[in-house]
Design an enzyme around this catalytic site. Sequence first.
Site, mmCIF file in Angstrom:
data_model
loop_
_atom_site.group_PDB
_atom_site.id
_atom_site.type_symbol
_atom_site.label_atom_id
_atom_site.label_comp_id
_atom_site.label_asym_id
_atom_site.label_seq_id
_atom_site.Cartn_x
_atom_site.Cartn_y
_atom_site.Cartn_z
ATOM 1 N N GLN A 155 21.776 -38.896 -30.734
ATOM 2 C CA GLN A 155 22.254 -40.173 -31.275
ATOM 3 C C GLN A 155 22.065 -40.277 -32.786
ATOM 4 O O GLN A 155 22.633 -41.175 -33.415
ATOM 5 C CB GLN A 155 21.572 -41.353 -30.557
ATOM 6 C CG GLN A 155 20.107 -41.531 -30.883
ATOM 7 C CD GLN A 155 19.428 -42.598 -30.015
ATOM 8 O OE1 GLN A 155 19.120 -42.361 -28.846
ATOM 9 N NE2 GLN A 155 19.189 -43.770 -30.572
ATOM 10 N N CYS A 161 21.183 -45.666 -28.306
ATOM 11 C CA CYS A 161 20.716 -45.053 -27.062
ATOM 12 C C CYS A 161 21.485 -45.569 -25.849
ATOM 13 O O CYS A 161 21.831 -44.817 -24.944
ATOM 14 C CB CYS A 161 19.228 -45.333 -26.880
ATOM 15 S SG CYS A 161 18.842 -47.089 -26.699
ATOM 16 N N HIS A 304 14.270 -48.586 -24.866
ATOM 17 C CA HIS A 304 15.082 -47.373 -24.959
ATOM 18 C C HIS A 304 15.907 -47.180 -23.683
ATOM 19 O O HIS A 304 15.384 -47.333 -22.576
ATOM 20 C CB HIS A 304 14.145 -46.187 -25.181
ATOM 21 C CG HIS A 304 14.830 -44.930 -25.597
ATOM 22 N ND1 HIS A 304 15.918 -44.899 -26.454
ATOM 23 C CD2 HIS A 304 14.580 -43.629 -25.276
ATOM 24 C CE1 HIS A 304 16.303 -43.643 -26.631
ATOM 25 N NE2 HIS A 304 15.500 -42.860 -25.924
#
Length: 365
Positions: A155, A161, A304
């Site tokens: 990324q 993410c 995340h």
Amino acid sequence: MDRASFFSLLLLSLLSSAVAYAVAPEETADDDVLIRQVVSSAGDDELLGAVHHFSSFKARFGKTYATQEEHDYRFEVFKANLRRAKTYQMLDPDAVHGVTKFSDLTPGEFRQKFLGLKRLRLPKDAQKAPMLPTNDLPDDFDWRDRGAVTPVKDQGSCGSCWSFSTTGALEGAHFLATGELVSLSEQQLVDCDHECDPEEQNACDAGCNGGLMTSAYEYTLKAGGLQREEDYPYTGKESTCKFDKSKIAASVANFSVVSLDEDQIAANLVKNGPLSIGINAVFMQTYIGGVSCPYICSKNLLDHGVLLVGYGAAGYSPIRFKNKPYWIIKNSWGASWGEDGYYKICRGRNICGMDSMVSTVASLN
Ligand SMILES: *[C@@H]1O[C@H](CO)[C@@H](O)[C@H](O)[C@H]1NC(C)=O
């Protein structure tokens, strides 16, 4: 001996073996020279050691800093991260913690640039996954062995993410529906998906500033689908939407939220393909390998988005339980991070909140 003193003795021996593990480099399973030096340097040698580690860190990851001031600041951050890695090693003895490519970032910078999970409410088309039977599940299962997982992506310095977790789940679902593995476009999500919380118009998917997998499924459902990676390649910067409807490669049929139960999570994984999950990434900044199973990790601070691709029954653990089961998680920080881009985390007790935000998607084509 009463129960209480038995358990405090047990805890004491666990803790002392954790410490022994952290200071006895010859016992670590990992052969990474950096971490061995990190855990064996102490006292007077510490500064010298840190200078040396910082030089190898800069060489290994091609780091350069614009000014001497910046360099000196990054060295201070690096030293703080060496100390943090030591602490994490003690808190998380089944994994190996040390120097990673993120070792010159403060936790705040790390969170802002390399994570990017927003806590939005569920979109209106989200369903609840039906309860599945769990009695016939295999002991070990890995979608990578079955061709449903694309190579690890990166990324970059962008809080996207969530888009990688989304494409990973749809890539798997598309593979299950068609037998064909096609890498899908995160950049389309970064540029075009501005799906919002159904009750709050300012809380939306926002490219490098974060997003949520279920709202990205909702966008994909409404837009008609995602293009291939090569037709809409990743740049790591938000730009104007260039979605071309005639080039859709995979479409969403429906998507569902999976219950908190880890057996249900396993059953959905086996039946529907890789699952999108949210996780607290605090131990991931220093993670090098092994099964992460920290004594303490908040279950509420999910920051995340990653992809659950499999699980194993017998994790290797030098000091604690020999047969500790673990989950296999695909990350989006390149193949040079973790175990070839993957993270292992222990199974069975919602470690770092990994059970709390699990979703599955079905592909139309
Ligand atoms: C979701 O889509 C898949 C694939 O078309 C279908 O088999 C499944 O029944 C759908 N699930 C629901 C709950 O509609």
